[in-house]
Design a protein around this motif. Structure first.
Motif, PDB file in Angstrom:
ATOM      1  N   LEU A  38      11.445  16.177 -10.484  1.00 25.32           N
ATOM      2  CA  LEU A  38      10.240  16.953 -10.163  1.00 25.32           C
ATOM      3  C   LEU A  38       8.978  16.119 -10.388  1.00 25.32           C
ATOM      4  O   LEU A  38       8.027  16.193  -9.609  1.00 25.32           O
ATOM      5  N   LYS A  39       9.007  15.305 -11.440  1.00 24.84           N
ATOM      6  CA  LYS A  39       7.857  14.454 -11.731  1.00 24.84           C
ATOM      7  C   LYS A  39       7.642  13.429 -10.623  1.00 24.84           C
ATOM      8  O   LYS A  39       6.502  13.213 -10.177  1.00 24.84           O
ATOM      9  N   ASN A  40       8.735  12.791 -10.172  1.00 27.59           N
ATOM     10  CA  ASN A  40       8.622  11.802  -9.090  1.00 27.59           C
ATOM     11  C   ASN A  40       8.121  12.454  -7.804  1.00 27.59           C
ATOM     12  O   ASN A  40       7.291  11.875  -7.081  1.00 27.59           O
ATOM     13  N   LYS A  41       8.613  13.657  -7.512  1.00 27.22           N
ATOM     14  CA  LYS A  41       8.157  14.387  -6.325  1.00 27.22           C
ATOM     15  C   LYS A  41       6.683  14.735  -6.448  1.00 27.22           C
ATOM     16  O   LYS A  41       5.922  14.625  -5.475  1.00 27.22           O
ATOM     17  N   PHE A  42       6.277  15.137  -7.636  1.00 26.02           N
ATOM     18  CA  PHE A  42       4.877  15.489  -7.890  1.00 26.02           C
ATOM     19  C   PHE A  42       3.973  14.272  -7.748  1.00 26.02           C
ATOM     20  O   PHE A  42       2.897  14.347  -7.141  1.00 26.02           O
ATOM     21  N   LEU A  43       4.403  13.131  -8.288  1.00 22.41           N
ATOM     22  CA  LEU A  43       3.604  11.913  -8.195  1.00 22.41           C
ATOM     23  C   LEU A  43       3.467  11.446  -6.748  1.00 22.41           C
ATOM     24  O   LEU A  43       2.391  10.990  -6.331  1.00 22.41           O
ATOM     25  N   LEU A  75      -5.744  14.107  -8.036  1.00 21.19           N
ATOM     26  CA  LEU A  75      -5.853  15.184  -9.018  1.00 21.19           C
ATOM     27  C   LEU A  75      -5.644  16.565  -8.420  1.00 21.19           C
ATOM     28  O   LEU A  75      -5.468  17.540  -9.153  1.00 21.19           O
ATOM     29  N   ILE A  76      -5.668  16.670  -7.089  1.00 18.06           N
ATOM     30  CA  ILE A  76      -5.569  17.987  -6.448  1.00 18.06           C
ATOM     31  C   ILE A  76      -4.289  18.728  -6.827  1.00 18.06           C
ATOM     32  O   ILE A  76      -4.347  19.906  -7.218  1.00 18.06           O
ATOM     33  N   PRO A  77      -3.094  18.119  -6.739  1.00 18.26           N
ATOM     34  CA  PRO A  77      -1.887  18.848  -7.150  1.00 18.26           C
ATOM     35  C   PRO A  77      -1.924  19.266  -8.616  1.00 18.26           C
ATOM     36  O   PRO A  77      -1.448  20.350  -8.975  1.00 18.26           O
ATOM     37  N   LYS A  97      12.335  17.374 -23.145  1.00 14.85           N
ATOM     38  CA  LYS A  97      12.012  17.865 -21.816  1.00 14.85           C
ATOM     39  C   LYS A  97      11.673  16.708 -20.887  1.00 14.85           C
ATOM     40  O   LYS A  97      12.098  16.698 -19.715  1.00 14.85           O
ATOM     41  N   ARG A  98      10.951  15.717 -21.378  1.00 22.20           N
ATOM     42  CA  ARG A  98      10.558  14.585 -20.541  1.00 22.20           C
ATOM     43  C   ARG A  98      11.764  13.725 -20.145  1.00 22.20           C
ATOM     44  O   ARG A  98      11.713  13.015 -19.153  1.00 22.20           O
TER      45      ARG A  98
END
Length: 225
Positions: free
Chosen positions: A56-61, A13-15, A47-48
């Motif tokens: 960006l989502k994959n990098k974030f995950l 949850l930190i990011p 957008k999704r």
């Protein structure tokens, strides 16, 4: 194992929490508390489906997963090192510093909503829990952590007017409340080394100082506590 699982969940949850802070900071303590509890806006279906958003989502995950692993390992190490009797205090300390590391690295900002509770809990810890940091030493450490960077900034303001931010000063004061004067000095010295190494590795002449302080504080806590 329970604390490792809890650490992994919080670490993941930190990011997300750092991104939430980035949307409304800087802000007062009360406004930040309201905003961090308010649900985020949902993205549109278009957008999704955007490819850039998916990357960006994959990098974030992936980043969230790495943060989860690091937090889980540190939580398990804290349990093995400190024992279960006061583990809640140490997890609060470590998790708060990890969250502030992510926020400061992303925003060059340390929110009062995180530094002030760390300061208050540090005093309570010194008075009621700690066997090595007492009330007087805690107060002295907090005062030194606050005024030392203020005086350093005054002496070096001609060279760099933003040498220490207000968040860095409050973080050092909070660590002084936890550590007392002697261990805070060790933390500051180690943070200078960490910051220099960070600058060399990343090839940057300036950057957020909070992550170096937070990493050094965790190392000092494991070594001296």
């Amino acid at each position: 194992m329970l604390y490792a699982v809890l650490g992994f969940i919080f670490g993941c949850l930190i990011p997300y929490l750092a991104r939430r802070f980035a949307k409304f900071m800087p802000a007062t303590f009360a406004y930040a508390l309201v905003e961090i509890c308010r649900p985020g806006k949902r993205l549109s279906a278009a957008k999704r489906q955007d490819m850039r958003y998916k990357k960006l989502k994959n990098k974030f995950l992936w980043h969230s997963f790495v943060c989860g692993i690091v937090t889980a390992v540190l939580s398990l190490m804290a349990l093995l090192h400190f024992g279960e009797a006061a583990i809640g205090w140490y997890l609060f300390f470590i998790w708060s510093l990890l969250l502030m590391t992510e926020i400061d690295y992303r925003m060059f900002l340390l929110p009062d909503i995180l530094t002030l509770p760390l300061l208050i809990v540090g005093f309570v810890y010194a008075v009621f829990v700690s066997d090595w940091t007492f009330a007087a030493d805690s107060a002295l450490g907090a005062c030194f952590g606050y005024f030392m960077p203020v005086f350093a900034s005054l002496l070096l303001v001609w060279k760099n007017k933003d040498m220490f931010g207000g968040g860095d000063i409050k973080l050092l004061a909070a660590l002084g409340a936890w550590f007392g004067l002697e261990r805070l000095i060790y933390t500051i010295l180690l943070s200078v080394v960490v910051f220099v190494l960070q600058s060399i590795i990343l090839r940057q002449r300036a950057g957020a100082y909070g992550p170096a302080v937070a990493i050094s504080a965790i190392v000092i806590a494991f070594y001296f506590f």
